[in-house]
Design a protein around this motif. Structure first.
Motif, PDB file in Angstrom:
ATOM      1  N   ASN A 162      38.200 -80.828   2.600  1.00 46.70           N
ATOM      2  CA  ASN A 162      39.093 -79.700   2.376  1.00 46.70           C
ATOM      3  C   ASN A 162      40.504 -80.246   2.140  1.00 46.70           C
ATOM      4  OD1 ASN A 162      40.988 -77.641   2.955  1.00 46.70           O
ATOM      5  ND2 ASN A 162      39.348 -76.447   3.886  1.00 46.70           N
ATOM      6  N   HIS A 165      45.182 -78.984   3.183  1.00 48.14           N
ATOM      7  CA  HIS A 165      46.245 -79.544   4.029  1.00 48.14           C
ATOM      8  C   HIS A 165      47.260 -80.352   3.223  1.00 48.14           C
ATOM      9  CE1 HIS A 165      43.642 -78.230   7.288  1.00 48.14           C
ATOM     10  NE2 HIS A 165      42.662 -78.748   6.579  1.00 48.14           N
ATOM     11  N   THR A 255      44.745 -70.991  10.857  1.00 44.32           N
ATOM     12  CA  THR A 255      43.594 -71.431  10.062  1.00 44.32           C
ATOM     13  C   THR A 255      42.476 -70.437  10.346  1.00 44.32           C
ATOM     14  OG1 THR A 255      42.027 -73.239   9.668  1.00 44.32           O
ATOM     15  CG2 THR A 255      42.847 -73.013  11.913  1.00 44.32           C
ATOM     16  N   THR A 256      41.365 -70.525   9.603  1.00 45.09           N
ATOM     17  CA  THR A 256      40.265 -69.587   9.819  1.00 45.09           C
ATOM     18  C   THR A 256      39.845 -69.652  11.294  1.00 45.09           C
ATOM     19  OG1 THR A 256      39.562 -70.268   7.625  1.00 45.09           O
ATOM     20  CG2 THR A 256      38.060 -68.853   8.848  1.00 45.09           C
ATOM     21  N   GLU A 306      27.657 -71.893   6.620  1.00 45.57           N
ATOM     22  CA  GLU A 306      28.423 -73.013   7.181  1.00 45.57           C
ATOM     23  C   GLU A 306      28.648 -72.671   8.645  1.00 45.57           C
ATOM     24  OE1 GLU A 306      32.138 -74.081   5.225  1.00 45.57           O
ATOM     25  OE2 GLU A 306      32.860 -74.952   7.104  1.00 45.57           O
ATOM     26  N   GLY A 345      31.238 -77.051   9.790  1.00 49.04           N
ATOM     27  CA  GLY A 345      32.606 -77.558   9.712  1.00 49.04           C
ATOM     28  C   GLY A 345      33.595 -76.741  10.500  1.00 49.04           C
ATOM     29  N   HIS A 346      34.752 -77.280  10.620  1.00 50.13           N
ATOM     30  CA  HIS A 346      35.966 -76.766  11.266  1.00 50.13           C
ATOM     31  C   HIS A 346      36.270 -77.549  12.536  1.00 50.13           C
ATOM     32  CE1 HIS A 346      39.320 -74.238  12.212  1.00 50.13           C
ATOM     33  NE2 HIS A 346      39.160 -73.623  11.051  1.00 50.13           N
ATOM     34  N   LEU A 348      36.284 -80.720  12.966  1.00 51.19           N
ATOM     35  CA  LEU A 348      35.589 -82.005  13.169  1.00 51.19           C
ATOM     36  C   LEU A 348      36.561 -83.166  12.964  1.00 51.19           C
ATOM     37  CD1 LEU A 348      32.239 -81.193  11.324  1.00 51.19           C
ATOM     38  CD2 LEU A 348      32.605 -81.378  13.796  1.00 51.19           C
ATOM     39  N   ILE A 367      35.248 -81.105   6.121  1.00 53.74           N
ATOM     40  CA  ILE A 367      36.284 -81.635   7.022  1.00 53.74           C
ATOM     41  C   ILE A 367      37.608 -81.760   6.262  1.00 53.74           C
ATOM     42  CG2 ILE A 367      36.885 -83.519   8.614  1.00 53.74           C
ATOM     43  CD1 ILE A 367      33.964 -84.221   8.850  1.00 53.74           C
TER      44      ILE A 367
HETATM   45  N1  PXP Z   1      35.371 -74.838   7.023  1.00 53.91           N
HETATM   46  C1  PXP Z   1      36.112 -73.712   6.920  1.00 53.91           C
HETATM   47  C2  PXP Z   1      35.421 -72.436   6.630  1.00 53.91           C
HETATM   48  C3  PXP Z   1      37.509 -73.751   7.096  1.00 53.91           C
HETATM   49  O1  PXP Z   1      38.229 -72.626   7.005  1.00 53.91           O
HETATM   50  C4  PXP Z   1      38.127 -74.994   7.345  1.00 53.91           C
HETATM   51  C5  PXP Z   1      39.614 -75.072   7.517  1.00 53.91           C
HETATM   52  O2  PXP Z   1      40.278 -74.820   6.360  1.00 53.91           O
HETATM   53  C6  PXP Z   1      37.314 -76.131   7.432  1.00 53.91           C
HETATM   54  C7  PXP Z   1      35.940 -76.017   7.286  1.00 53.91           C
HETATM   55  C8  PXP Z   1      37.878 -77.491   7.702  1.00 53.91           C
HETATM   56  O3  PXP Z   1      38.419 -77.494   8.969  1.00 53.91           O
HETATM   57  P1  PXP Z   1      39.353 -78.692   9.426  1.00 53.91           P
HETATM   58  O4  PXP Z   1      40.535 -78.663   8.526  1.00 53.91           O
HETATM   59  O5  PXP Z   1      39.672 -78.370  10.837  1.00 53.91           O
HETATM   60  O6  PXP Z   1      38.562 -79.934   9.260  1.00 53.91           O
END
Ligand code: PXP
Length: 398
Positions: A162, A165, A255-256, A306, A345-346, A348, A367
């Protein structure tokens, strides 16, 4: 769970993953068609296995594995067992470790071999009875080892990155760098299997320009994360990403924050999925590891889910971590059984990703923050390679 694992191996010298051994045993039971039976695995040291070997086989020496069938001769008569228990497999961690060095195998690979050997004994195979039986057992062992290697190879977990950032840093200055489009190219060069971007309604990081450029430049797979709102749906249909991930979107959040609540808006989500499918775009739903939400995701026609790993990543105690991990592990299995393909994810990072990457049903991890954070110090290429190595190692090991 069909496997009951007890670890009596107390020395800290040999590090191993109990969860992986348990998953492996469950997988083997399934392959042998006995996953509605339970098996007990006991991990011990050489002293203990020597004692058991002496007591039950009159051999006063350590060995690698011992099997104790719940009922002798269970091979032809599993159905006649009074309870659905196959018996016990005792493995000496010390001997397994020595043998892994001797045979040049990974430790978990050696454990896999010993488990297969022990399980086949419980199922009535016995190489000590005759040459014919030894041959039968060896053939079955090879068949299971090959299946296992094929299974792992085809399930190598992928890394999607992702790059929102990077855009966040750019937007903090309101100028045109760093560019998430350039970042995506570096991620792909370094081994990413996909690029994820979230086009938010408030455009706080990714801009329309970014996603249209990425559509042209991404060589792997472009996954557009989005809330189910009219304007963004229109853009997605026009952009035609390789996948759309539907997420809840709240303007105040950093963030989500959680998975999408599909249950309360089934009709709306089904409609969005229908529109995307007609345009040839498969849909993934960002979901909490909650069986009811997963069922709803499959009912509205999602192709992927996901699994939200946020609570696992934020767990503050060992118990909470184990609880959240188990939720993800069982949800991945449930989603797979519902016919969904599974991502996760999220949150990690470099410490908590390996156990999730080792889960068989999870195809891809998404990630962002951890990789972009590390990139500040190591460079993006290095940060991606380090994460990819963790994932590859975890998903390829048994
Ligand atoms: N999956 C989703 C649905 C997300 O909203 C995000 C954050 O933008 C991620 C994965 C990635 O999370 P992180 O940036 O904490 O790795």
């Amino acid at each position: 769970m069909p496997t009951d694992l007890t670890n009596q191996y107390t020395s800290a010298e040999i590090i191993f993953n109990e969860r992986r051994i348990k998953n492996l045993s469950n997988w083997l039971l399934k392959q042998c068609g006995v996953n509605d039976y339970t098996v007990s695995i006991l991990l011990v040291d050489d002293t203990k296995i020597c004692q058991l070997n002496n007591q039950y086989r009159q051999k006063n020496q350590p060995t690698n594995v011992l099997s104790f069938p719940f009922a002798e001769g269970a091979d032809h008569s599993l159905l006649s067992l009074p309870v659905r228990e196959l018996g016990d497999i005792v493995i000496s961690v010390d001997t397994a470790f020595q043998e892994s060095i001797e045979y040049g195998q990974g430790f978990h690979d050696r454990i896999a071999w010993l488990l297969i050997h022990g399980l086949l004994h419980l199922l009535g195979y016995d190489h000590e009875k005759s040459t014919k039986q030894a041959q039968n057992m060896s053939e079955k062992e090879n068949e299971l080892i090959n299946k296992l290697h094929f299974h792992r190879r085809t399930m190598m977990t992928k890394l999607a990155i992702n790059v929102d950032h990077v855009a966040t840093i750019r937007e903090a200055r309101g100028i045109n760098e760093p560019d998430p489009v350039a970042a995506a190219a570096i991620c792909e060069f370094a081994g990413a299997s996909g690029i994820v971007v979230h086009l938010r309604e408030d455009r706080r990081h990714m801009q329309d320009r970014d996603i249209y450029l990425l559509r042209q430049t991404v060589k792997t797979k472009l996954n557009l994360e989005m809330g189910a709102n009219k304007e963004i749906i229109k853009i997605a249909l026009d952009l035609k990403p390789d996948i759309v991930t539907l997420v809840p979107e709240n303007r105040q959040e950093l963030t989500t924050e959680g998975g999408l609540d599909v249950i309360s808006q089934k009709k709306k989500i089904a409609k969005v999925i229908d529109k995307m499918e007609k345009r040839g775009i498969p849909v993934s739903i960002f979901s909490d590891p909650d069986p009811k939400q997963l069922k709803a995701a499959s009912e509205v026609g999602a192709t992927f889910v996901e699994l939200h790993t946020g609570r696992y990543c934020e767990a503050e105690s060992e118990e909470a971590l184990e609880h959240e991990f188990q939720l993800i592990a069982t949800s991945a299995e449930e989603a797979y059984q519902l016919g969904l393909r599974v991502f996760a994810g999220h949150g990690l990072d470099y410490q908590n990703t390996a156990p999730i990457a080792a889960l068989d049903m999870i195809e891809e991890l998404s990630i962002g923050h951890a990789i972009i954070s590390r990139a500040v110090f190591t460079g993006l290429d290095q940060a991606v390679r380090e994460m990819a190595a963790i994932i590859n190692q975890a998903s390829l090991s048994l």
